[in-house]
Design a protein around this motif. Sequence first.
Motif, PDB file in Angstrom:
ATOM      1  N   ILE A   1       0.861  -1.177   0.000  1.00 13.55           N
ATOM      2  CA  ILE A   1       0.000   0.000   0.000  1.00 13.55           C
ATOM      3  C   ILE A   1       0.897   1.226   0.000  1.00 13.55           C
ATOM      4  CG2 ILE A   1      -1.865   1.237   1.152  1.00 13.55           C
ATOM      5  CD1 ILE A   1      -2.660  -1.514   0.182  1.00 13.55           C
ATOM      6  N   THR A   2       0.803   2.041  -1.040  1.00 15.97           N
ATOM      7  CA  THR A   2       1.685   3.199  -1.165  1.00 15.97           C
ATOM      8  C   THR A   2       1.154   4.375  -0.358  1.00 15.97           C
ATOM      9  OG1 THR A   2       0.583   4.257  -3.049  1.00 15.97           O
ATOM     10  CG2 THR A   2       2.087   2.436  -3.535  1.00 15.97           C
ATOM     11  N   PRO A   3       1.973   5.399  -0.167  1.00 16.06           N
ATOM     12  CA  PRO A   3       1.479   6.633   0.464  1.00 16.06           C
ATOM     13  C   PRO A   3       0.424   7.287  -0.436  1.00 16.06           C
ATOM     14  CG  PRO A   3       3.889   6.574   0.399  1.00 16.06           C
ATOM     15  CD  PRO A   3       3.408   5.469  -0.465  1.00 16.06           C
TER      16      PRO A   3
ATOM     17  N   GLU B   1      -2.419   0.318  -4.601  1.00 16.99           N
ATOM     18  CA  GLU B   1      -2.088  -1.013  -4.106  1.00 16.99           C
ATOM     19  C   GLU B   1      -1.335  -1.785  -5.181  1.00 16.99           C
ATOM     20  OE1 GLU B   1      -4.284  -4.756  -1.787  1.00 16.99           O
ATOM     21  OE2 GLU B   1      -5.376  -2.913  -2.298  1.00 16.99           O
ATOM     22  N   ARG B   2      -0.236  -2.399  -4.776  1.00 14.66           N
ATOM     23  CA  ARG B   2       0.583  -3.217  -5.682  1.00 14.66           C
ATOM     24  C   ARG B   2       0.640  -4.643  -5.135  1.00 14.66           C
ATOM     25  NH1 ARG B   2       0.207   1.161  -7.911  1.00 14.66           N
ATOM     26  NH2 ARG B   2       1.845   2.708  -8.162  1.00 14.66           N
ATOM     27  N   HIS B   3       0.790  -5.612  -6.040  1.00 18.05           N
ATOM     28  CA  HIS B   3       0.908  -7.009  -5.622  1.00 18.05           C
ATOM     29  C   HIS B   3       2.076  -7.649  -6.362  1.00 18.05           C
ATOM     30  CE1 HIS B   3      -2.960  -6.878  -3.537  1.00 18.05           C
ATOM     31  NE2 HIS B   3      -3.407  -6.192  -4.576  1.00 18.05           N
ATOM     32  N   VAL B   4       2.997  -8.238  -5.609  1.00 14.10           N
ATOM     33  CA  VAL B   4       4.176  -8.869  -6.190  1.00 14.10           C
ATOM     34  C   VAL B   4       4.204 -10.330  -5.763  1.00 14.10           C
ATOM     35  CG1 VAL B   4       6.690  -8.851  -6.351  1.00 14.10           C
ATOM     36  CG2 VAL B   4       5.442  -6.684  -6.100  1.00 14.10           C
ATOM     37  N   ARG B   5       4.181 -11.251  -6.744  1.00 16.17           N
ATOM     38  CA  ARG B   5       4.308 -12.668  -6.437  1.00 16.17           C
ATOM     39  C   ARG B   5       5.748 -12.979  -6.021  1.00 16.17           C
ATOM     40  NH1 ARG B   5      -0.142 -15.283  -4.981  1.00 16.17           N
ATOM     41  NH2 ARG B   5      -1.881 -14.689  -6.320  1.00 16.17           N
TER      42      ARG B   5
ATOM     43  N   HIS C   1      11.009  -2.979  -6.333  1.00 17.42           N
ATOM     44  CA  HIS C   1      11.752  -1.815  -6.809  1.00 17.42           C
ATOM     45  C   HIS C   1      11.105  -0.526  -6.317  1.00 17.42           C
ATOM     46  CE1 HIS C   1      14.414  -4.030  -9.620  1.00 17.42           C
ATOM     47  NE2 HIS C   1      13.396  -4.885  -9.628  1.00 17.42           N
ATOM     48  N   GLU C   2      11.792   0.566  -6.502  1.00 15.70           N
ATOM     49  CA  GLU C   2      11.311   1.852  -6.009  1.00 15.70           C
ATOM     50  C   GLU C   2       9.924   2.189  -6.541  1.00 15.70           C
ATOM     51  OE1 GLU C   2      14.329   4.625  -7.082  1.00 15.70           O
ATOM     52  OE2 GLU C   2      15.803   3.876  -5.613  1.00 15.70           O
ATOM     53  N   HIS C   3       9.647   1.821  -7.795  1.00 18.41           N
ATOM     54  CA  HIS C   3       8.342   2.182  -8.347  1.00 18.41           C
ATOM     55  C   HIS C   3       7.196   1.446  -7.665  1.00 18.41           C
ATOM     56  CE1 HIS C   3       9.505  -1.237 -11.150  1.00 18.41           C
ATOM     57  NE2 HIS C   3       8.343  -1.649 -10.688  1.00 18.41           N
ATOM     58  N   HIS C   4       7.482   0.287  -7.043  1.00 18.46           N
ATOM     59  CA  HIS C   4       6.432  -0.436  -6.318  1.00 18.46           C
ATOM     60  C   HIS C   4       5.942   0.355  -5.102  1.00 18.46           C
ATOM     61  CE1 HIS C   4       8.175  -4.152  -8.321  1.00 18.46           C
ATOM     62  NE2 HIS C   4       6.890  -4.229  -8.608  1.00 18.46           N
ATOM     63  N   LEU C   5       6.795   1.220  -4.584  1.00 19.42           N
ATOM     64  CA  LEU C   5       6.467   1.960  -3.364  1.00 19.42           C
ATOM     65  C   LEU C   5       5.920   3.356  -3.657  1.00 19.42           C
ATOM     66  CD1 LEU C   5       9.679   1.092  -1.282  1.00 19.42           C
ATOM     67  CD2 LEU C   5       7.626  -0.283  -1.652  1.00 19.42           C
ATOM     68  N   ALA C   6       5.867   3.733  -4.915  1.00 17.05           N
ATOM     69  CA  ALA C   6       5.403   5.070  -5.289  1.00 17.05           C
ATOM     70  C   ALA C   6       3.947   5.013  -5.735  1.00 17.05           C
ATOM     71  CB  ALA C   6       6.271   5.634  -6.408  1.00 17.05           C
TER      72      ALA C   6
ATOM     73  N   LEU D   1       3.316 -11.581   7.926  1.00 17.03           N
ATOM     74  CA  LEU D   1       4.365 -10.602   8.179  1.00 17.03           C
ATOM     75  C   LEU D   1       3.961  -9.247   7.595  1.00 17.03           C
ATOM     76  CD1 LEU D   1       7.335  -9.843   9.001  1.00 17.03           C
ATOM     77  CD2 LEU D   1       8.000 -10.568   6.688  1.00 17.03           C
ATOM     78  N   ARG D   2       4.134  -8.185   8.404  1.00 22.69           N
ATOM     79  CA  ARG D   2       3.849  -6.837   7.931  1.00 22.69           C
ATOM     80  C   ARG D   2       5.124  -5.999   7.995  1.00 22.69           C
ATOM     81  NH1 ARG D   2      -1.326  -5.820   6.993  1.00 22.69           N
ATOM     82  NH2 ARG D   2      -2.862  -7.358   7.703  1.00 22.69           N
ATOM     83  N   LEU D   3       5.312  -5.161   6.990  1.00 16.02           N
ATOM     84  CA  LEU D   3       6.529  -4.365   6.888  1.00 16.02           C
ATOM     85  C   LEU D   3       6.183  -2.910   6.596  1.00 16.02           C
ATOM     86  CD1 LEU D   3       8.517  -6.790   4.545  1.00 16.02           C
ATOM     87  CD2 LEU D   3       9.017  -6.403   6.967  1.00 16.02           C
ATOM     88  N   VAL D   4       7.012  -2.021   7.094  1.00 17.77           N
ATOM     89  CA  VAL D   4       6.952  -0.614   6.711  1.00 17.77           C
ATOM     90  C   VAL D   4       8.227  -0.334   5.921  1.00 17.77           C
ATOM     91  CG1 VAL D   4       6.870   1.766   7.481  1.00 17.77           C
ATOM     92  CG2 VAL D   4       5.609   0.008   8.741  1.00 17.77           C
ATOM     93  N   LEU D   5       8.059  -0.097   4.602  1.00 17.51           N
ATOM     94  CA  LEU D   5       9.185   0.127   3.704  1.00 17.51           C
ATOM     95  C   LEU D   5       9.173   1.604   3.309  1.00 17.51           C
ATOM     96  CD1 LEU D   5       8.459  -2.879   1.301  1.00 17.51           C
ATOM     97  CD2 LEU D   5       9.753  -2.937   3.418  1.00 17.51           C
ATOM     98  N   GLY D   6       9.945   2.413   4.004  1.00 19.12           N
ATOM     99  CA  GLY D   6       9.877   3.837   3.751  1.00 19.12           C
ATOM    100  C   GLY D   6       8.495   4.336   4.139  1.00 19.12           C
ATOM    101  N   GLY D   7       7.789   4.932   3.176  1.00 16.30           N
ATOM    102  CA  GLY D   7       6.444   5.404   3.462  1.00 16.30           C
ATOM    103  C   GLY D   7       5.366   4.433   3.055  1.00 16.30           C
TER     104      GLY D   7
END
Length: 443
Positions: free
Chosen positions: A344-346, A351-355, A363-368, A429-435
């Motif tokens: 889930i991006t800022p 919302e993105r989904h990666v298998r 990659h960075e674009h997944h978080l934007a 598992l839950r993660l906070v990756l940057g924002g």
Amino acid sequence: MTGMLDGGTHLTTAGGESVRVIDMLGAGGQGEVYRVGTDSGERALKWYYPACATPEQDVIVRELVDRDFDDDRFLWPTAYVPSGTGAFGYLMDLRPDRFKGLPDLFRRRLRTTPRALLTAALYTVEAYQALHSRGIAYRDISWGNIFFDPSTGDVLVCDNDNAVVEGDSTGISGTMEFMAPELVRGDTGARPGTQSDLHSLSVLLFMLLMNHHPLKGKKELEIHCLDEAAEKRLYGKQPLFVFHPDDTANSPDPVEQSTVLHTWAAAPPVLQDLFTHNFTVGLHQPTARVRESQWRDALRSVLDAVVDCPDCGRQNMTQPGATTAGSCWSCGSTLVLPPRLSIITPLPRSERHVRLHRAARVHEHHLAPEPSRHDYSDATLVAELTEHPNKPGKFGLANRSTTSWTGTRSDGTSQEIAPGQTVPLRAGLRLVLGGAQAAVHAK
């Protein structure tokens, strides 16, 4: 190979830079391309045939050089080169050897993968989107103007000397196989522009992913002489999608055109639906054609949902968000969906989904929320799946970014994952990756 310019010929750019012809690299429909030496190193020179060195083309090339479009996905004209006799050309960067032409792909002379092809399709869409966003119509999108790296999917757009400001009617209309039907027919008021580019782009994507033209089915095989009149019927007057849901008159021949039957069957519904819309409704309603943003979102989601067959190892495209993956296109074995990382991006929230297959990467674009450009290279790597060195079959998510993450396990305990560290992969598992916030799901 001999050409219009001899080796050793000296020319000068409009800006005063010296140009010396070294050898000829190839020839196309409008001119020849040479390797040349300049004050700043070796470059490529496109030199127009006399019939193509028109005053209109001269104006287009000068305007393209003046526009100074700086984008590493394009071999853009960088300098105008006159001859003093009316002939002219332009300088551009040389094409690196790793970039291959699509004809080699169609003739199966290249080894590549579904991931690389999907990446190339995504990058191609974004390249033309970047051009259109600057008010420039390409007008000649075709298989001859795109080169790609079969290993990475990186693309390079060449022959950019037909691109003009949207609304300009000078120059060519395109290559018949890729031209929008209204241009092929010569409809009153129809002019090449971004709307017709969208049709050409969809044809190119179909050929890239399906290895076949979307309008070449049984009707093409019935043509004894594929002359200009026959092409106009096929692409303009009576165009019919080979997988039209309600009309099978132009379906692929199961013997002569079997390849496209298999590639279409291996494509997920999200791509089939866009192609079907573009080659049914979009053939007759230019304003209803699939936009670059729609292609971009669909291609990215499918690329991130590619899975490997557990038996033969071949890559398979799957429907994003599906809970089952069907059978392998190559060996027929049942596919197993690996865990899924939901991101889930800022704001504005996306919302993105990666298998999380064995070679999965984030990659960075997944978080934007709204990336202007997708980049699957090592330079933008944020996380990757790694196997435990002493426990085969046990995987973790390694932090490849420059900042620490916060991880929360399903039991509520948390930990910090510093750059270079790995967190064991477990459902919940839950993660906070940057924002951005991410969670691992079993499927």
